[in-house]
Write a protein that holds these residues in place. Structure first.
Motif, PDB file in Angstrom:
ATOM      1  N   CYS A  40       0.821  -1.217   0.000  1.00  0.00           N
ATOM      2  CA  CYS A  40       0.000   0.000   0.000  1.00  0.00           C
ATOM      3  C   CYS A  40       0.854   1.266   0.000  1.00  0.00           C
ATOM      4  O   CYS A  40       0.339   2.371   0.119  1.00  0.00           O
ATOM      5  CB  CYS A  40      -0.942  -0.004   1.202  1.00  0.00           C
ATOM      6  N   GLY A  42       2.866   2.679   2.130  1.00  0.00           N
ATOM      7  CA  GLY A  42       2.916   3.540   3.311  1.00  0.00           C
ATOM      8  C   GLY A  42       1.595   4.100   3.765  1.00  0.00           C
ATOM      9  O   GLY A  42       1.557   5.000   4.604  1.00  0.00           O
ATOM     10  N   CYS A  46      -1.862  -2.361   4.575  1.00  0.00           N
ATOM     11  CA  CYS A  46      -1.565  -3.712   4.096  1.00  0.00           C
ATOM     12  C   CYS A  46      -0.790  -4.587   5.089  1.00  0.00           C
ATOM     13  O   CYS A  46      -0.966  -5.783   5.096  1.00  0.00           O
ATOM     14  CB  CYS A  46      -0.783  -3.646   2.780  1.00  0.00           C
ATOM     15  N   ALA A  47       0.085  -4.006   5.880  1.00  0.00           N
ATOM     16  CA  ALA A  47       0.924  -4.755   6.836  1.00  0.00           C
ATOM     17  C   ALA A  47       1.965  -5.657   6.184  1.00  0.00           C
ATOM     18  O   ALA A  47       2.606  -6.440   6.862  1.00  0.00           O
ATOM     19  CB  ALA A  47       0.076  -5.563   7.826  1.00  0.00           C
ATOM     20  N   CYS A  49       4.672  -4.657   5.130  1.00  0.00           N
ATOM     21  CA  CYS A  49       5.973  -4.040   5.406  1.00  0.00           C
ATOM     22  C   CYS A  49       6.381  -4.305   6.856  1.00  0.00           C
ATOM     23  O   CYS A  49       7.293  -3.679   7.368  1.00  0.00           O
ATOM     24  CB  CYS A  49       5.893  -2.541   5.164  1.00  0.00           C
ATOM     25  N   CYS A  86       7.094   1.052   6.967  1.00  0.00           N
ATOM     26  CA  CYS A  86       6.772   2.287   6.228  1.00  0.00           C
ATOM     27  C   CYS A  86       6.575   3.464   7.178  1.00  0.00           C
ATOM     28  O   CYS A  86       6.580   4.619   6.746  1.00  0.00           O
ATOM     29  CB  CYS A  86       5.534   2.099   5.355  1.00  0.00           C
TER      30      CYS A  86
HETATM   31 FE1  FES Z   1       1.368  -0.989   3.710  1.00  0.00          FE
HETATM   32 FE2  FES Z   1       3.282  -0.212   5.380  1.00  0.00          FE
HETATM   33  S1  FES Z   1       3.378  -0.361   3.248  1.00  0.00           S
HETATM   34  S2  FES Z   1       1.249  -0.767   5.838  1.00  0.00           S
END
Ligand code: FES
Length: 111
Positions: A40, A42, A46-47, A49, A86
């Motif tokens: 996503c 940042g 999405c989690a 990262c 992120c």
């Molecule tokens: Fe998606 Fe960090 S890139 S939550």
């Protein structure tokens, strides 16, 4: 001045990488070929990262926001020292930071 970061792979291999202050940990990891999807980009949606911060370094990081905590609750293999890479902005104060890659990730966007 560069900031040194250590990524520990799931097999224990440690990669030392250099980052510029102001870069996010996600950007640095991706640039250095770490398996951080960051789907996503940042947006805290999405989690993928997710990283596990070394316990000795955890208190050097600014605390996670409530949104980040909520997303971490859903992250695969999350621990007490988990963070979203992120959301970690590197600075000289974080020089020497060590983070471990989780054993897998779950993309919260693709469901
Ligand atoms: Fe998606 Fe960090 S890139 S939550």
């Amino acid at each position: 001045m560069t900031v040194k970061v250590h990524f520990v792979a799931t097999d224990g291999t440690v990669s030392e990488v250099e980052a510029a202050p102001g870069e996010s940990l996600l950007e640095v990891g991706q640039r250095n070929g770490q398996p951080l999807e960051g789907t996503c980009e940042g947006q805290m949606a999405c989690a993928t990262c997710h990283v596990i911060v070394d316990a000795a370094d955890f208190d050097r990081l600014p605390p996670a926001s409530e949104d980040e905590e909520d997303m971490l609750d859903l992250a695969y293999d999350a621990t007490r020292t988990s963070r979203l890479s992120c959301q970690i902005m590197l600075s000289e104060a974080l020089d020497g930071l060590t983070v471990r890659l989780p054993s897998g990730s779950r993309n919260m966007q693709g469901r």
